[in-house]
Design an enzyme around this catalytic site. Structure first.
Site, PDB file in Angstrom:
ATOM      1  CG  HIS A  92      -1.924   1.069   1.278  1.00 47.80           C
ATOM      2  ND1 HIS A  92      -3.107   1.010   0.582  1.00 47.80           N
ATOM      3  CD2 HIS A  92      -1.938   2.257   1.928  1.00 47.80           C
ATOM      4  CE1 HIS A  92      -3.821   2.116   0.809  1.00 47.80           C
ATOM      5  NE2 HIS A  92      -3.120   2.892   1.627  1.00 47.80           N
TER       6      HIS A  92
ATOM      7  CG  HIS B 231      -4.859   5.847  -0.277  1.00 47.42           C
ATOM      8  ND1 HIS B 231      -4.930   5.788   1.099  1.00 47.42           N
ATOM      9  CD2 HIS B 231      -5.870   6.679  -0.657  1.00 47.42           C
ATOM     10  CE1 HIS B 231      -5.924   6.543   1.530  1.00 47.42           C
ATOM     11  NE2 HIS B 231      -6.504   7.112   0.487  1.00 47.42           N
TER      12      HIS B 231
END
Ligand code: DX5
Ligand code: ZN
Length: 216
Positions: free
Chosen positions: A32, A65
């Site tokens: 991530h 993200h």
């Protein structure tokens, strides 16, 4: 399928390569990557050059993200740097539909993130186009914050919304997830688990293994 997506925001950046190899070998499915611009969120993290430099270290899914204003302008570069999934915030896109199209045209998976207070109703029309929805379970901008309890009901409501429409969409949860509350978010219907501090603080391998045990 349940997947673990350790957030490298919490990694030791001076040894980032080793940190990534370590979570990869321990079995984490995704990496991530939190991109922050100092406008949409108060902080600045990292960007394309860092992504490029770590892309060769692992085959794991790059779960990017984007916490930036108007993320559409970054999509091309993010895909070129190896992004597999691109998440944009509904709150940061004037033209969300067009931004999602742009991500898909470039061949990446498309995902929309919602801040804790943003209502699920903004997904009503866009939902069938998405591969994933990221529900923020803290206010974005910093790692190491506390899980916001009302997020659990929001996860349940989103899972119900997806099931009612007979769609196949992942629900990612991000912020304050640890070994004590991961079961709660899984039960509520989340299946992609972001964890920053809960993975990188202490024994990373043991932490990943513990998460994977609960997530099996
Ligand atoms: C917060 C970021 C998160 C953060 C999670 O704005 O989107 O991905 O790194 O960190 P923890 O798991 O420590 O809350
Ligand atoms: Zn994140």
């Amino acid at each position: 399928m349940n997947c673990l997506s350790p957030s490298i925001l919490a990694a030791d950046i001076s040894r980032l390569g080793e940190e990534i190899k370590c979570i990869d070998e321990a079995g984490a499915h995704y990496v991530h990557i939190d991109i922050m611009d100092g406008h949409f969120v108060p902080t600045i993290s990292f960007g394309a050059p860092l992504m490029k430099s770590i892309r060769g270290l692992t085959e794991r899914v790059f779960d990017v993200h984007l916490m930036v204003k108007e993320p559409a302008r970054l999509v091309k570069e993010m895909v070129a740097c190896g992004a597999d999934i691109i998440t944009v915030h509904a709150e940061s896109c004037v033209h969300l539909d067009r931004t999602i199209d742009k991500i898909k045209e470039r061949g990446a998976k498309a995902s929309v993130a919602l801040n804790p207070a943003t209502d699920l109703s903004c997904l009503e029309y866009i939902l069938p186009k998405l591969d994933m929805v990221l529900l923020m379970t803290v206010n974005p901008g910093y790692g190491g914050q506390k899980y916001i309890p009302y997020a659990t009901q929001k996860i349940r409501n989103l899972r119900q919304m997806i099931e009612e429409r007979e769609l196949d969409i992942d629900i990612e949860v991000d912020g304050g997830i640890n070994l004590y509350n991961v079961q709660e978010v899984l039960n509520a219907g989340a299946n992609i688990i972001v964890a920053g501090s809960a993975v990188f603080r202490g024994d990373k391998v043991a932490n990943v293994e513990e998460f994977l045990k609960v997530m099996r």
